[in-house]
Design an enzyme around this catalytic site. Structure first.
Site, short mmCIF file in Angstrom:
data_model
loop_
_atom_site.label_atom_id
_atom_site.label_comp_id
_atom_site.label_asym_id
_atom_site.label_seq_id
_atom_site.Cartn_x
_atom_site.Cartn_y
_atom_site.Cartn_z
N HIS A 196 1.76 -8.32 2.67
CA HIS A 196 1.39 -8.31 4.09
C HIS A 196 1.34 -6.88 4.81
CE1 HIS A 196 1.69 -9.54 8.68
NE2 HIS A 196 2.02 -8.35 8.50
N GLU A 197 2.24 -6.27 4.65
CA GLU A 197 2.60 -4.73 4.83
C GLU A 197 1.30 -3.92 4.22
OE1 GLU A 197 3.68 -4.27 7.55
OE2 GLU A 197 5.11 -6.09 7.48
N HIS A 219 -1.89 -4.06 5.88
CA HIS A 219 -1.86 -3.04 6.88
C HIS A 219 -2.08 -1.58 6.33
CE1 HIS A 219 -0.52 -5.59 10.35
NE2 HIS A 219 0.47 -5.86 10.02
N GLU A 268 -3.61 -6.99 12.19
CA GLU A 268 -3.04 -8.00 11.73
C GLU A 268 -3.93 -9.02 10.80
OE1 GLU A 268 0.27 -8.21 11.77
OE2 GLU A 268 0.59 -10.12 11.24
#
Lengths: 511, 511
Positions: free
Chosen positions: A267-268, A271, A304
């Site tokens: 997830h990170e 980003h 996101e």
């Protein structure tokens, strides 16, 4: 380019440089700062915030923008210069609406509030955090009042607009409420008519250091550049795009449920890959727009969408595990011996109401956001007192997710956002899911064998598509416009629902 | 206090707050910053340096100092206020002598120079570092010229004075040259007439993580507050007093010679304990002089006296190992089984010429410094070209230490200082040894059973003595004055020679 425009960009760069120092301080506070340093950190944050505020609100910046608006710099509305000036205007107008004392106070209170939150969370003691939260809510309301509610909108919209330009509560409500309803129905359908997948495989115990090594391996494979980034451990995973060439991710490990940490990392990384491919002079192409809107991300919703895409659309796919499992079995030890990709694929695709947002599955996650959106809106709207937050939180968790919250640590103290003064931020998480789903359908049309590529560990074409179509544009397009350009339609909930229903029903054995 | 004085202190605090941010950036660059972030870090450092410089040289500061000098604030010369104003004056005069572009250029070049040094050191390739060093030397000379040589002194003195107020090359030469001579004689005497102690015990292989755990244990025992500090790993160990309540140490581990890391840790802890006990509002007493000279350390020489004291006078004593060894044997595994305190005490007290300063023994260390002092003096004086540094370095190592330097990595590229623009810094290391030895004699007079205390792991009385007599005074006294007050005599070389001869001769079996 005119001297005026050059000076505007130069000032943007100076200001962004100080922002990047502030980002480093934020990262450090969450990772390595000793506890004793928190008071000094608050003082540092406030001092820097004051200087940054002066820089961003310098009347000279206003003059330069005005000059660019009238001297022909924007004569081609599709030019990079026009986009930069348009967005410099937005930033300047937002910045000049806040008085300096409020900015300083916010920075200082956020730094101290986060420390108070950390210990309140550890002790599951809302009461010690309550005075801080009251102060933070008061400051957020003052901030919203300074920005002013948009025409026909409400005060909370002013905060939303900071993170997601142009977003309004009314629009979000009209998307989230039906989405929540259909997802609630889906959860009920799956759990009442279907057979939940076996998740025993996730109970394998895997030491943190091995998980970390595997996380780094996956980061490298999907295209997060570790020479220009790192991965550390924090209570609350995050990505900080500190500066050009310096993008930092965090995750957290438990011995069981290694996929929690893995998906946190992926997830990170989503980003992080966005940050690393913005045209801000990081060695990924000639453009160095650092400090200009063209070197910055569009909105948190789009940000996101990138993290959710790598986490859920890539990471929770069958194809991903076909590639990843053999590597995981090599690197994570015996605990995964004999496991098949299909077993893992099914185990990580459940729809099971739970307490913790960051550990929620892909379906119920959106309900966690719906709850926070409703609560923030009520708090800022003056319909919910801070002291009533724990009770309201628990009631909503019962209503939307059917779960009983045992303590505030696993309830209203679980997230860092409010302690850092960030209200209006949560809705962007659900917007990200919607954007990700809609983009994913377009990407799959344009890269028809994407699934096969993923199963072979070939993530380059996907990463390049995202870099070329999204990252490299910086803030050239607003979120809605970009979505329309790339997918042909405005943002809607159908792609996400198609994705979730299409994946979950077969896993739960529903035709 | 007058409003003028209050405003002066308030401005000092703002400026110190930005300094503390800069310190964090420096720490991060050496510890966790990804390599790709180096260009941005240089830009950040330069931007902050410019702002700090503006703050420190603001004419208003000069006006405030002048007002305090004439309005009676200093009427009692022994008052804290008088000391603060005197030292504010020194800082202001130094700061206003440097033009802003030089300050910015220095900050940026130092940040980039350190990165260049890191890779040049790794490759043992002086040529890639040479252009950086030429630039850094040029900037250091420009800086020295801006400060101006003191009356009757030389240009290099202007740089010395930054780190050790009032120090001159002539004085240092007159202390170092005879010291070097007598230490050279001692080394010769020990190695020609004595029997070197057995050092086999140091070859024990001990994993880094265990050494780290033991290091933290020793830190805690000697009184370094880990709640307000931390210990990390870097190529070059250092202590960064980031901010009140936030003091960070680093060390480095090899599997063999675990005492290198331990003494690195204890050395930096000595600096750290000084930082943690300065009266800058860290919970160690009511005084909060952060940003005032009274909250700052006196000089690098005094700072180094603290690190050397814990490293050598405590850490290399027989009493220390009587306490530490049983703990080491528990925490470091089987490698130390059967070893006696006496064996370790002897093994860590050799006088053996070697290549690397930070790993040098207590005797020859001073010769490493003498070499650097002579070289810096020649470089700044224009008598040594940057291109000739490796040859000159190697020649001096042969002359003073009798060793052949095999490559620049273990030669002139071993230290970080020059790459960070720090010239005039090295002599303070030897001054620190001299101060430590002289203070140690006085402390032992005042705490007669200090040795017994150390052998029981009771470090509190020593730490308290240092805090009370040195740390709590901040910059109230200059180094020479403090030495005179605490020891009754001006700084001399005899105590250090007494200490080294008295310890080493018996170990080498010389009566």
């Amino acid at each position: 380019m005119t001297d005026t425009y050059q000076e505007l960009c130069e000032r943007g760069r100076q200001s962004a440089t100080l922002d990047s120092i502030s980002a480093l301080m934020g990262w450090d506070q969450e990772t390595y700062m000793p506890a004793g340093g928190s008071a000094a950190r608050a003082e540092q944050a406030a001092a820097l915030a004051a200087i940054r505020h002066d820089m961003k609100t310098d009347p000279r910046v206003g003059e330069l923008i005005e000059a660019c608006e009238s001297n022909g710099t924007m004569s081609d509305p599709d030019s990079p210069e026009a986009a930069n000036v348009r967005e410099f205007r937005r930033d300047y107008d937002l910045a000049t609406k806040l008085p300096k004392d409020l900015v300083t106070e916010l920075a200082k209170t956020a730094a101290l509030g986060q420390e108070a939150w950390k210990s309140a969370r550890a002790d599951s003691d809302f009461d010690t955090f309550r005075p801080w939260l009251e102060k933070l809510v008061g400051l957020a309301r003052r901030k919203a009042e300074c920005y002013g509610a948009p025409k026909g909108g409400e005060l909370y919209d002013a905060l939303l607009n900071v993170y997601e330009p142009g977003a309004t509560s009314a629009e979000i409500e009209s998307a989230f409420v039906p989405l929540g309803k259909r997802l609630g129905d889906l959860v009920a359908e799956l759990n009442e008519s279907g057979t939940p997948p076996e998740t025993e495989v996730l109970n394998a115990e895997i030491p943190a250091d091995r998980q970390h090594e595997f996380g780094l391996f996956v980061l490298d494979a999907i295209g997060f550049d570790l020479r220009s980034g790192r991965l550390d451990v924090t209570t609350h995973p995050f990505c900080e795009g500190v500066a050009p060439g310096d993008t930092r991710l965090t995750t957290r490990y438990r011995d069981e449920h290694f996929t929690d940490a893995l998906y946190g990392t992926m997830h990170e990384a989503g980003h992080g890959i966005y940050e690393q491919n913005l045209p801000k002079g990081q060695g990924h192409g000639p453009a160095d727009c650092f400090g200009q809107p063209l070197g910055e991300s569009i909105s948190l919703g789009i940000h996101e969408s990138q993290s959710r895409m790598w986490e859920n659309f890539v990471g929770r796919s069958r194809a991903f595990w076909e590639w990843a499992l053999p590597h995981a079995q090599k690197m994570l030890g015996d605990a995964l011996a004999g496991v098949t990709p299909e077993q893992l694929y099914r185990a990580v695709n459940t729809a099971r109401p739970s307490l913790i947002r960051v550990e929620a599955d892909e379906v119920t996650y959106n309900l966690h956001i719906l709850i926070r959106f409703e609560m923030e809106r009520a708090i800022i709207g003056g319909d919910l007192e801070v002291g009533d937050i724990p009770a309201a939180w628990n009631e909503k968790y019962k209503h939307y997710l059917g779960v009983d919250v045992p303590d505030d640590r696993r309830g209203c103290l679980q997230d860092i956002h409010w302690s850092g003064g960030m209200m209006g931020y949560f809705p962007t998480y659900c917007l990200g899911n919607l954007y990700a789903a809609q983009l994913w359908e377009s990407i799959n049309e344009q890269i028809p064998d994407l699934d096969a590529q993923i199963s072979r560990g070939e993530f380059g074409p996907l990463k390049d598509w995202l870099a070329r179509n999204i990252h490299q544009h910086g803030r050239r397009y607003r979120a809605g416009e970009l979505c329309q350009r790339l997918t042909g339609t405005p943002l809607g909930a159908d792609p996400l629902l198609r994705h979730l229903e299409g994946k979950l029903r077969p896993i739960y054995g529903i035709a």
